[in-house]
Design a protein around this motif. Structure first.
Motif, PDB file in Angstrom:
ATOM      1  N   ASP A 105     -23.641  46.916 -51.650  1.00 36.50           N
ATOM      2  CA  ASP A 105     -23.653  45.396 -52.082  1.00 36.50           C
ATOM      3  C   ASP A 105     -23.723  44.953 -50.632  1.00 36.50           C
ATOM      4  N   TYR A 108     -26.616  42.127 -49.178  1.00 37.15           N
ATOM      5  CA  TYR A 108     -26.640  40.801 -49.672  1.00 37.15           C
ATOM      6  C   TYR A 108     -26.182  39.969 -48.544  1.00 37.15           C
ATOM      7  N   GLN A 126     -31.854  43.852 -58.119  1.00 43.39           N
ATOM      8  CA  GLN A 126     -31.064  43.717 -57.004  1.00 43.39           C
ATOM      9  C   GLN A 126     -31.787  42.942 -55.815  1.00 43.39           C
TER      10      GLN A 126
END
Length: 262
Positions: A105, A108, A126
């Protein structure tokens, strides 16, 4: 030149000074330099957050090269043990210069994202959540000579899904391999040269050092063993007429070209 007598005094065994890991590093360096020059062209601040996704092997080389100037680099890989590559002859001593995480994650959290995951890596979904200043992706296909691999390749979908102004593809090819992976290119060099050496007059036989290292790295998860197994002379040739192995190896490596397509 490393020359020794063979079974008799009429036959010689020549060994390359170039080791297997040197070939890996040469290919990685070509890719990394192309990426570094592209990042330089963006005229970004040295503290810009750069995220590199994928460690094996392009990612390691890229963060190594970028860390020579840029100060805020994170390497992300779903395999935690691959962090060890950062502290080997492939990565150099990158402690305190590059962060590592297996938290996907975090992709980002960057201003610039470099995706080296190739087949089966980051998905278009994604990629669509990325909102960055620049996005770079490595094309896993080299020469477009395999229809199945070409159909499997989804980097353009991933590239189109990203929200950013600056987009680029790392394209590496030159020796007629199917993929641009460092391992594939290394095997391509070894195979091409084995065939070439066997055709040379006076050569009895030749051998190269190669194993299926993916099992060592991903199944056995033994990075130290991988480095030990690649820190050896790449070629040995039995011949009645010695020649410079290293010059021929360098010439084959020089055929590989890595460039940025924007």
């Amino acid at each position: 030149m490393n020359v020794d007598t063979g079974i008799t005094s009429e036959v010689f065994t020549i060994k390359s000074e170039i080791k297997l890991i040197d070939i890996f590093n040469s290919i990685i360096s070509k890719k990394s330099e192309a990426v570094f020059e592209y990042i330089e062209s963006l005229n970004i601040d040295i503290n810009t957050r750069i995220i590199v996704i994928g460690t094996y092997f392009t990612g390691v080389g890229i963060v190594k090269r970028l860390s020579e100037k840029y100060k805020n680099i994170l390497l992300i890989d779903i395999y935690p043990h691959l962090e060890e590559l950062l502290y080997t002859d492939l990565g150099g001593d990158l402690k305190n210069r590059v962060e590592f995480s297996s938290d996907i994650d975090l992709i980002y959290s960057g201003d610039i994202v470099i995706d080296t995951t190739g087949f089966g890596g980051i998905t278009p979904e994604q990629s669509s959540k990325l909102n960055v200043d620049a996005f770079v992706i490595e094309d896993p296909v080299a020469e477009d000579n395999d229809d199945l691999l070409k159909k499997k390749n989804n980097i353009h979908e991933r590239l189109d899904a990203v929200k950013c102004l600056n987009k680029a593809i790392i394209k590496t090819k030159g020796i007629d391999t199917k993929t641009s992976g460092t391992m594939t290119l290394t095997i391509g060099i070894l195979t091409n040269l084995l065939n070439r050496f066997l055709e040379m007059e006076g050569v009895l036989y030749c051998a190269c050092e190669m194993g299926f290292f993916e099992e060592v790295i991903f199944k056995q998860k033994d990075i130290e063993k991988f480095i030990q197994q690649t820190d050896i002379n790449a070629f040995k040739v039995s011949t009645i007429k010695p020649f410079d192995l290293d010059e021929i190896i360098k010439a084959e490596i020089s055929k590989i070209n890595s460039e940025m397509i924007t």
